[in-house]
Design an enzyme around this catalytic site. Structure first.
Site, PDB file in Angstrom:
ATOM      1  N   LYS A  30       0.852  -1.194   0.000  1.00 47.44           N
ATOM      2  CA  LYS A  30       0.000   0.000   0.000  1.00 47.44           C
ATOM      3  C   LYS A  30       0.890   1.248   0.000  1.00 47.44           C
ATOM      4  O   LYS A  30       1.429   1.650   1.019  1.00 47.44           O
ATOM      5  CB  LYS A  30      -0.934   0.038   1.215  1.00 47.44           C
ATOM      6  CG  LYS A  30      -2.109   0.958   0.954  1.00 47.44           C
ATOM      7  CD  LYS A  30      -2.575   1.794   2.109  1.00 47.44           C
ATOM      8  CE  LYS A  30      -1.775   2.972   2.478  1.00 47.44           C
ATOM      9  NZ  LYS A  30      -1.734   4.117   1.544  1.00 47.44           N
TER      10      LYS A  30
ATOM     11  N   GLU B  32      10.073   2.617  10.406  1.00 46.15           N
ATOM     12  CA  GLU B  32      11.063   3.659  10.128  1.00 46.15           C
ATOM     13  C   GLU B  32      10.314   4.983  10.138  1.00 46.15           C
ATOM     14  O   GLU B  32       9.403   5.192   9.326  1.00 46.15           O
ATOM     15  CB  GLU B  32      11.732   3.429   8.764  1.00 46.15           C
ATOM     16  CG  GLU B  32      12.713   2.268   8.753  1.00 46.15           C
ATOM     17  CD  GLU B  32      13.856   2.407   9.744  1.00 46.15           C
ATOM     18  OE1 GLU B  32      14.170   3.541  10.157  1.00 46.15           O
ATOM     19  OE2 GLU B  32      14.420   1.372  10.125  1.00 46.15           O
TER      20      GLU B  32
ATOM     21  N   CYS C  39      13.608  11.698   5.425  1.00 44.02           N
ATOM     22  CA  CYS C  39      13.697  11.385   6.861  1.00 44.02           C
ATOM     23  C   CYS C  39      15.096  11.689   7.366  1.00 44.02           C
ATOM     24  O   CYS C  39      15.286  12.003   8.529  1.00 44.02           O
ATOM     25  CB  CYS C  39      13.346   9.927   7.100  1.00 44.02           C
ATOM     26  SG  CYS C  39      14.295   8.821   6.066  1.00 44.02           S
TER      27      CYS C  39
ATOM     28  N   GLU D 186      10.012  17.581  13.655  1.00 43.81           N
ATOM     29  CA  GLU D 186      10.343  17.360  12.247  1.00 43.81           C
ATOM     30  C   GLU D 186       9.485  18.293  11.384  1.00 43.81           C
ATOM     31  O   GLU D 186       8.258  18.245  11.446  1.00 43.81           O
ATOM     32  CB  GLU D 186      10.041  15.899  11.885  1.00 43.81           C
ATOM     33  CG  GLU D 186      10.467  15.551  10.480  1.00 43.81           C
ATOM     34  CD  GLU D 186      10.148  14.108  10.113  1.00 43.81           C
ATOM     35  OE1 GLU D 186       9.012  13.656  10.355  1.00 43.81           O
ATOM     36  OE2 GLU D 186      11.044  13.437   9.584  1.00 43.81           O
TER      37      GLU D 186
HETATM   38  P1  NAD Z   1       2.295   9.000   6.960  1.00 42.44           P
HETATM   39  O1  NAD Z   1       2.533   8.342   8.281  1.00 42.44           O
HETATM   40  O2  NAD Z   1       1.252  10.029   6.874  1.00 42.44           O
HETATM   41  O3  NAD Z   1       1.918   7.901   5.872  1.00 42.44           O
HETATM   42  C1  NAD Z   1       2.731   6.775   5.634  1.00 42.44           C
HETATM   43  C2  NAD Z   1       1.862   5.659   5.088  1.00 42.44           C
HETATM   44  O4  NAD Z   1       0.980   5.214   6.113  1.00 42.44           O
HETATM   45  C3  NAD Z   1       0.983   6.062   3.901  1.00 42.44           C
HETATM   46  O5  NAD Z   1       0.958   5.014   2.955  1.00 42.44           O
HETATM   47  C4  NAD Z   1      -0.371   6.235   4.554  1.00 42.44           C
HETATM   48  O6  NAD Z   1      -1.451   6.056   3.668  1.00 42.44           O
HETATM   49  C5  NAD Z   1      -0.334   5.137   5.592  1.00 42.44           C
HETATM   50  N1  NAD Z   1      -1.296   5.263   6.683  1.00 42.44           N
HETATM   51  C6  NAD Z   1      -1.831   6.404   7.197  1.00 42.44           C
HETATM   52  N2  NAD Z   1      -2.729   6.090   8.167  1.00 42.44           N
HETATM   53  C7  NAD Z   1      -2.732   4.742   8.282  1.00 42.44           C
HETATM   54  C8  NAD Z   1      -3.447   3.821   9.114  1.00 42.44           C
HETATM   55  N3  NAD Z   1      -4.335   4.226  10.036  1.00 42.44           N
HETATM   56  N4  NAD Z   1      -3.213   2.495   8.963  1.00 42.44           N
HETATM   57  C9  NAD Z   1      -2.313   2.069   8.041  1.00 42.44           C
HETATM   58  N5  NAD Z   1      -1.638   2.885   7.223  1.00 42.44           N
HETATM   59  C10 NAD Z   1      -1.824   4.207   7.345  1.00 42.44           C
HETATM   60  O7  NAD Z   1       3.726   9.549   6.475  1.00 42.44           O
HETATM   61  P2  NAD Z   1       4.051  10.391   5.142  1.00 42.44           P
HETATM   62  O8  NAD Z   1       3.539  11.772   5.336  1.00 42.44           O
HETATM   63  O9  NAD Z   1       3.662   9.640   3.925  1.00 42.44           O
HETATM   64  O10 NAD Z   1       5.655  10.386   5.186  1.00 42.44           O
HETATM   65  C11 NAD Z   1       6.425  11.321   5.853  1.00 42.44           C
HETATM   66  C12 NAD Z   1       7.006  10.715   7.123  1.00 42.44           C
HETATM   67  O11 NAD Z   1       7.755   9.554   6.793  1.00 42.44           O
HETATM   68  C13 NAD Z   1       7.996  11.635   7.804  1.00 42.44           C
HETATM   69  O12 NAD Z   1       7.776  11.615   9.191  1.00 42.44           O
HETATM   70  C14 NAD Z   1       9.353  10.999   7.488  1.00 42.44           C
HETATM   71  O13 NAD Z   1      10.379  11.282   8.390  1.00 42.44           O
HETATM   72  C15 NAD Z   1       9.011   9.567   7.475  1.00 42.44           C
HETATM   73  N6  NAD Z   1      10.021   8.814   6.734  1.00 42.44           N
HETATM   74  C16 NAD Z   1      10.886   8.014   7.436  1.00 42.44           C
HETATM   75  C17 NAD Z   1      11.885   7.309   6.777  1.00 42.44           C
HETATM   76  C18 NAD Z   1      12.833   6.417   7.523  1.00 42.44           C
HETATM   77  O14 NAD Z   1      13.445   5.558   6.892  1.00 42.44           O
HETATM   78  N7  NAD Z   1      13.002   6.588   8.828  1.00 42.44           N
HETATM   79  C19 NAD Z   1      12.003   7.423   5.391  1.00 42.44           C
HETATM   80  C20 NAD Z   1      11.109   8.252   4.711  1.00 42.44           C
HETATM   81  C21 NAD Z   1      10.105   8.934   5.397  1.00 42.44           C
END
Ligand code: NAD
Length: 484
Positions: free
Chosen positions: A175, A250, A284, A385
């Site tokens: 997803k 992550e 990230c 962040e």
């Molecule tokens: P997000 O948490 O909003 O979404 C991530 C994913 O989770 C999406 O596919 C979203 O649809 C899904 N999601 C949302 N609600 C959910 C639920 N209730 N159940 C299951 N899935 C759900 O994050 P984002 O805005 O897409 O990404 C940005 C974040 O990602 C930042 O905090 C960034 O630091 C982090 N990030 C971390 C790394 C790492 O390796 N540590 C790498 C890239 C991004």
């Protein structure tokens, strides 16, 4: 007419049960519609999970070298289309074409790496107390795994989850983030074209609260590999743990670059700009705090401001652009709110700080690269962040203070140190709380064959990439064989 894309379930491209579709708009120019995508419901995700469950026994029995060949063919398909996929990535996510193409190349390397892992040992033989006992332990696949990914690396992150998941014999429901489904479509197409059997990899494009939640709650899904925000990740992991599943998270970062007295200032500035402004700060591992010792603080700040003012912002498809737009209207709103907050908290805005308007910026989400100084450690802009092109400069009294400032955050993903002093570098490597440390390179950047992940609130569970990924996507089976 815009193309209408579909989900991929059990080897078929298929519409979602809910007919609602979402347009995929270019964040550099929202007049450009890249196509419409389905909004998968929980029922669609459940169908995908069932298909993956049915496909599992046969895929788990498929010889590993054969699985590796499929990964190689997927890599070849992506490599041949790297410009096309890179352009799609730029147009849906916003990062520059050079970065997007680099990300696709990285996806290809990851696939090739795990194709190679398909020829590596899968276990260990142990001595036994029994004279004739053949005692071995083997890593075996888990079953169906769910991959939930963010939008900021729509090619690399899904690939570094999918490649090991499939190589080690699991079946997958993927997803992707709902705002970057086109790159996901290419990735899944690569596996389709590579001859992956039906049901082994399924794609559900839709909201986290629907399709994502089904993956999290469905007992057939043995493990969830999640990259995204702390808020979503920690909640999701609790649900998965409650039903006995395995989760890998992550999450966010607040990564520092630490500039010591002996640093080459020009180099320190370049590393700060690369770490903070490439991908518009939406990594990230992006640099979001610059911690600089007092003696060189003014020189560094002035040089940084001068360099940042030169950066060309615009549509990432133009070759002279250094920094593209933010990914969405929401992201732009959040970044502008943090900039306003920084000013209210008493930080000094050195450069940037505003939305760019008019001309080429008119239909996109462009914010000027922004530097704050006089930032104190407990300000929210030094703690939270921001996920945008904003750097907070903090002054350190000495080395001890620099280390304390670097560690004064709940996050611990990556850190960078700029120094020529080997002894100091070694001390900082030991004392800085981060999963990835760079000496004289930017905070971002991760090679595919080494473990990747953070400490503290930045990660939870087993590491990703390299051989570390095997720990998450397999479990031990210990076997005693005795003659009769
Ligand atoms: P997000 O948490 O909003 O979404 C991530 C994913 O989770 C999406 O596919 C979203 O649809 C899904 N999601 C949302 N609600 C959910 C639920 N209730 N159940 C299951 N899935 C759900 O994050 P984002 O805005 O897409 O990404 C940005 C974040 O990602 C930042 O905090 C960034 O630091 C982090 N990030 C971390 C790394 C790492 O390796 N540590 C790498 C890239 C991004």
């Amino acid at each position: 007419m815009t193309q209408a894309y579909q989900n991929y379930i059990d080897g078929q491209w298929t519409d979602a049960s809910d007919r609602a579709r979402t347009s995929n708009l270019n964040p550099a120019n929202t007049r450009e519609d890249l196509g419409t995508f389905p909004s998968a419901t929980r029922a669609d995700a459940a169908r995908a999970i069932d298909a993956a469950q049915r496909a599992f026994p046969s895929w788990a029995r498929t010889p590993m070298p054969q699985r590796g060949e499929i990964l190689t063919r997927a890599a070849d398909w992506m490599h041949a289309r790297r410009d096309e996929i890179g352009a799609a990535l730029t147009r849906e996510e916003g990062k520059t074409f050079a970065e997007a193409r680099g990300e696709v190349a990285r996806g290809v390397s990851i696939l090739r790496y795990y194709a190679g892992e398909c020829l590596q040992p899968t276990g260990e033989v142990y001595p036994s107390a029994g004279a004739a006992t053949f005692l071995f332990a083997e890593r075996v696949p888990l079953g169906v795994v769910g991959l939930i990914t963010p939008w900021n690396f729509p090619c690399a992150i899904p690939t570094w989850k999918m490649a090991p998941a499939l190589a080690y014999g699991n079946t997958v429901v993927f997803k992707p983030a709902e705002i970057t489904p086109l790159t996901a479509w290419y990735l899944v197409s690569a596996f389709e074209q590579a001859g992956l059997p039906p049901g082994v990899l399924n794609l559900v494009v839709g909201r986290g609260s629907q399709a994502g939640q089904e993956l999290v709650e469905n007992g057939q899904v043995k493990a969830i590999s999640f990259t995204g925000s702390n808020q979503v990740g920690t909640r999701l992991a609790a649900t998965v743990a409650q039903r006995g599943g395995k989760a890998q998270l992550e999450l966010g970062g607040k990564n520092p670059i630490i500039i010591l007295n002996d640093a080459d200032i020009a180099r320190a500035v370049e590393l700060t700009v690369q770490g903070a402004m490439l991908s518009t700060g939406q990594k990230c591992t992006a640099t979001s705090r610059a911690i600089v010792t007092r003696e060189v603080a003014n020189d560094y700040r002035d040089a940084l401001a001068a360099r940042v003012k030169q950066l060309r912002v615009g549509d990432g498809m133009q070759s002279d652009v250094y920094m593209g737009p933010l990914v969405s209207a929401d992201a732009e709103k959040t970044v502008l709110e943090y900039i306003a907050l920084g000013k209210n908290e008493g930080a000094r805005l050195v450069t940037g700080g505003e939305k760019l308007r008019g001309g080429e910026f008119e239909n996109g989400f462009f914010v000027a690269p922004t530097i704050f100084d006089n930032v104190t450690p407990d300000m929210r802009i030094a703690q939270e962040e921001i996920f945008g092109p904003v750097v907070s400069v903090l002054q350190a009294r000495d080395i001890d203070d620099a280390i304390a400032l670097a560690n004064h955050t709940r996050f611990g993903l990556s850190a960078s140190v700029v120094t020529r002093d080997l002894n100091l570098a070694l001390r900082l490597i030991r004392e800085i709380e981060a999963g990835v440390i760079h000496i004289n390179s930017m905070t971002a950047g991760a090679e595919p064959h080494v473990p990747f992940g953070g400490t503290k609130a930045s990660s939870s569970g087993l590491r990703e990439q390299g051989k570390a990924a095997r720990e998450f996507f397999t479990e031990w089976k210990t076997v005693y064989v005795d003659p009769l």
